[in-house]
Design a protein around this motif. Sequence first.
Motif, PDB file in Angstrom:
ATOM      1  N   ARG A  23       2.732 -51.011   3.219  1.00 44.78           N
ATOM      2  CA  ARG A  23       3.970 -50.227   3.132  1.00 44.78           C
ATOM      3  C   ARG A  23       4.720 -50.228   4.470  1.00 44.78           C
ATOM      4  NH1 ARG A  23       4.690 -44.525   0.068  1.00 44.78           N
ATOM      5  NH2 ARG A  23       6.911 -44.289   0.458  1.00 44.78           N
ATOM      6  N   PHE A  24       3.999 -49.984   5.559  1.00 50.54           N
ATOM      7  CA  PHE A  24       4.647 -49.981   6.873  1.00 50.54           C
ATOM      8  C   PHE A  24       5.050 -51.389   7.308  1.00 50.54           C
ATOM      9  CE2 PHE A  24       3.026 -45.693   7.027  1.00 50.54           C
ATOM     10  CZ  PHE A  24       3.965 -45.011   7.782  1.00 50.54           C
ATOM     11  N   ASP A  25       4.256 -52.404   6.962  1.00 51.80           N
ATOM     12  CA  ASP A  25       4.634 -53.793   7.268  1.00 51.80           C
ATOM     13  C   ASP A  25       5.981 -54.124   6.633  1.00 51.80           C
ATOM     14  OD1 ASP A  25       2.293 -54.238   8.704  1.00 51.80           O
ATOM     15  OD2 ASP A  25       1.331 -55.422   7.120  1.00 51.80           O
ATOM     16  N   GLU A  26       6.131 -53.770   5.365  1.00 45.01           N
ATOM     17  CA  GLU A  26       7.382 -54.033   4.648  1.00 45.01           C
ATOM     18  C   GLU A  26       8.539 -53.273   5.300  1.00 45.01           C
ATOM     19  OE1 GLU A  26      10.064 -55.679   2.190  1.00 45.01           O
ATOM     20  OE2 GLU A  26       7.954 -56.261   2.302  1.00 45.01           O
ATOM     21  N   ALA A  27       8.319 -52.027   5.636  1.00 42.70           N
ATOM     22  CA  ALA A  27       9.379 -51.212   6.236  1.00 42.70           C
ATOM     23  C   ALA A  27       9.794 -51.750   7.605  1.00 42.70           C
ATOM     24  CB  ALA A  27       8.916 -49.764   6.358  1.00 42.70           C
ATOM     25  N   LEU A  28       8.832 -52.216   8.388  1.00 43.22           N
ATOM     26  CA  LEU A  28       9.120 -52.680   9.751  1.00 43.22           C
ATOM     27  C   LEU A  28       9.574 -54.138   9.824  1.00 43.22           C
ATOM     28  CD1 LEU A  28       6.109 -50.922  11.487  1.00 43.22           C
ATOM     29  CD2 LEU A  28       8.538 -50.366  11.828  1.00 43.22           C
ATOM     30  N   ARG A  29       9.520 -54.837   8.705  1.00 45.31           N
ATOM     31  CA  ARG A  29       9.908 -56.252   8.686  1.00 45.31           C
ATOM     32  C   ARG A  29      11.297 -56.503   9.276  1.00 45.31           C
ATOM     33  NH1 ARG A  29       8.319 -58.055   3.644  1.00 45.31           N
ATOM     34  NH2 ARG A  29       6.375 -58.668   4.603  1.00 45.31           N
ATOM     35  N   PRO A  30      12.309 -55.647   9.011  1.00 38.63           N
ATOM     36  CA  PRO A  30      13.643 -55.919   9.576  1.00 38.63           C
ATOM     37  C   PRO A  30      13.694 -55.987  11.107  1.00 38.63           C
ATOM     38  CG  PRO A  30      13.818 -54.302   7.820  1.00 38.63           C
ATOM     39  CD  PRO A  30      12.346 -54.512   8.072  1.00 38.63           C
ATOM     40  N   VAL A  31      12.760 -55.329  11.796  1.00 34.55           N
ATOM     41  CA  VAL A  31      12.744 -55.421  13.262  1.00 34.55           C
ATOM     42  C   VAL A  31      11.723 -56.448  13.748  1.00 34.55           C
ATOM     43  CG1 VAL A  31      13.673 -53.124  13.680  1.00 34.55           C
ATOM     44  CG2 VAL A  31      11.196 -53.428  13.515  1.00 34.55           C
ATOM     45  N   GLY A  32      11.084 -57.152  12.815  1.00 31.65           N
ATOM     46  CA  GLY A  32      10.190 -58.246  13.176  1.00 31.65           C
ATOM     47  C   GLY A  32       8.808 -57.818  13.637  1.00 31.65           C
ATOM     48  N   LEU A  33       8.372 -56.613  13.233  1.00 27.68           N
ATOM     49  CA  LEU A  33       7.044 -56.135  13.619  1.00 27.68           C
ATOM     50  C   LEU A  33       6.200 -55.851  12.389  1.00 27.68           C
ATOM     51  CD1 LEU A  33       7.892 -53.470  16.372  1.00 27.68           C
ATOM     52  CD2 LEU A  33       7.084 -55.812  16.730  1.00 27.68           C
ATOM     53  N   THR A  34       4.899 -55.931  12.577  1.00 27.07           N
ATOM     54  CA  THR A  34       3.968 -55.439  11.579  1.00 27.07           C
ATOM     55  C   THR A  34       3.562 -54.018  11.989  1.00 27.07           C
ATOM     56  OG1 THR A  34       1.989 -56.181  12.740  1.00 27.07           O
ATOM     57  CG2 THR A  34       3.034 -57.772  11.216  1.00 27.07           C
ATOM     58  N   SER A  35       2.891 -53.321  11.101  1.00 28.90           N
ATOM     59  CA  SER A  35       2.433 -51.970  11.434  1.00 28.90           C
ATOM     60  C   SER A  35       1.454 -52.008  12.613  1.00 28.90           C
ATOM     61  CB  SER A  35       1.786 -51.313  10.217  1.00 28.90           C
ATOM     62  OG  SER A  35       0.690 -52.079   9.756  1.00 28.90           O
ATOM     63  N   GLY A  36       0.602 -53.008  12.647  1.00 30.92           N
ATOM     64  CA  GLY A  36      -0.341 -53.141  13.753  1.00 30.92           C
ATOM     65  C   GLY A  36       0.355 -53.400  15.075  1.00 30.92           C
ATOM     66  N   GLN A  37       1.397 -54.233  15.051  1.00 27.80           N
ATOM     67  CA  GLN A  37       2.151 -54.512  16.270  1.00 27.80           C
ATOM     68  C   GLN A  37       2.903 -53.271  16.741  1.00 27.80           C
ATOM     69  OE1 GLN A  37       4.328 -57.873  14.737  1.00 27.80           O
ATOM     70  NE2 GLN A  37       3.032 -59.320  15.862  1.00 27.80           N
ATOM     71  N   PHE A  38       3.452 -52.495  15.791  1.00 29.33           N
ATOM     72  CA  PHE A  38       4.114 -51.248  16.143  1.00 29.33           C
ATOM     73  C   PHE A  38       3.134 -50.319  16.841  1.00 29.33           C
ATOM     74  CE2 PHE A  38       5.036 -46.807  15.133  1.00 29.33           C
ATOM     75  CZ  PHE A  38       6.306 -46.668  15.674  1.00 29.33           C
ATOM     76  N   SER A  39       1.952 -50.150  16.272  1.00 32.40           N
ATOM     77  CA  SER A  39       0.937 -49.279  16.866  1.00 32.40           C
ATOM     78  C   SER A  39       0.535 -49.770  18.253  1.00 32.40           C
ATOM     79  CB  SER A  39      -0.300 -49.190  15.971  1.00 32.40           C
ATOM     80  OG  SER A  39       0.024 -48.580  14.751  1.00 32.40           O
ATOM     81  N   LEU A  40       0.381 -51.069  18.391  1.00 33.76           N
ATOM     82  CA  LEU A  40      -0.008 -51.632  19.674  1.00 33.76           C
ATOM     83  C   LEU A  40       1.081 -51.385  20.718  1.00 33.76           C
ATOM     84  CD1 LEU A  40      -1.705 -55.093  20.043  1.00 33.76           C
ATOM     85  CD2 LEU A  40      -0.503 -53.950  21.861  1.00 33.76           C
ATOM     86  N   LEU A  41       2.335 -51.661  20.370  1.00 30.37           N
ATOM     87  CA  LEU A  41       3.421 -51.420  21.317  1.00 30.37           C
ATOM     88  C   LEU A  41       3.535 -49.934  21.644  1.00 30.37           C
ATOM     89  CD1 LEU A  41       6.170 -53.880  20.012  1.00 30.37           C
ATOM     90  CD2 LEU A  41       4.728 -54.126  22.052  1.00 30.37           C
ATOM     91  N   MET A  42       3.376 -49.076  20.639  1.00 29.57           N
ATOM     92  CA  MET A  42       3.453 -47.635  20.890  1.00 29.57           C
ATOM     93  C   MET A  42       2.341 -47.206  21.842  1.00 29.57           C
ATOM     94  SD  MET A  42       5.299 -44.986  20.342  1.00 29.57           S
ATOM     95  CE  MET A  42       6.338 -45.313  18.942  1.00 29.57           C
ATOM     96  N   SER A  43       1.174 -47.837  21.746  1.00 25.63           N
ATOM     97  CA  SER A  43       0.058 -47.479  22.627  1.00 25.63           C
ATOM     98  C   SER A  43       0.340 -47.854  24.081  1.00 25.63           C
ATOM     99  CB  SER A  43      -1.242 -48.132  22.155  1.00 25.63           C
ATOM    100  OG  SER A  43      -1.262 -49.508  22.471  1.00 25.63           O
ATOM    101  N   LEU A  44       1.308 -48.732  24.307  1.00 25.86           N
ATOM    102  CA  LEU A  44       1.681 -49.134  25.665  1.00 25.86           C
ATOM    103  C   LEU A  44       2.794 -48.264  26.230  1.00 25.86           C
ATOM    104  CD1 LEU A  44       1.756 -53.031  25.297  1.00 25.86           C
ATOM    105  CD2 LEU A  44      -0.166 -51.536  25.878  1.00 25.86           C
ATOM    106  N   ASN A  45       3.380 -47.425  25.405  1.00 27.05           N
ATOM    107  CA  ASN A  45       4.504 -46.591  25.816  1.00 27.05           C
ATOM    108  C   ASN A  45       3.980 -45.377  26.593  1.00 27.05           C
ATOM    109  OD1 ASN A  45       7.270 -45.919  25.887  1.00 27.05           O
ATOM    110  ND2 ASN A  45       6.950 -44.442  24.244  1.00 27.05           N
TER     111      ASN A  45
END
Length: 148
Positions: free
Chosen positions: A34-56
């Motif tokens: 569900r999150f992969d589909e939602a985040l597709r327009p910005v070119g991220l997967t849910s895992g990539q979003f979580s990983l980038l957020m963990s670096l913030n």
Amino acid sequence: MSNAGPVPFSTTLHVRDHCLCLAAQRAARALARRFDEALRPVGLTSGQFSLLMSLNRPQPPSIGAVAALLAMDRTTLTANLKPLERQGFLSTAVDPEDRRSRRLALTDSGRAVLAAALPIWQQTHAEVEAPLGEGVADLLRAGLMALA
């Protein structure tokens, strides 16, 4: 191997209906899709979003700190970092205090894609929580954190 007979189908049904591990795996896959589909327009997967957020963070974290936060082994984390680094979303640098360690930092592009992804995550997250009812999401989150 033991000489035990075959596992009865009734046991299979019991495991299907009671196994916390199976239920968590199924829910995790459904949520990730569900999150992969939602985040597709910005070119991220849910895992990539979580990983980038963990670096913030105010200070660049070590690979070990990020791996611990994401409950991921360092080898898997390193493999997941590579495409994000190639896209220019993060940088890796030697830790000045421990030359054996590396620090991870968001780049300007990484901060921009994270900012673009955040409203999508917020909306999708609200849609996921809504049918659970008031308080249930908090109980679920607490239970999952206790298991982790």
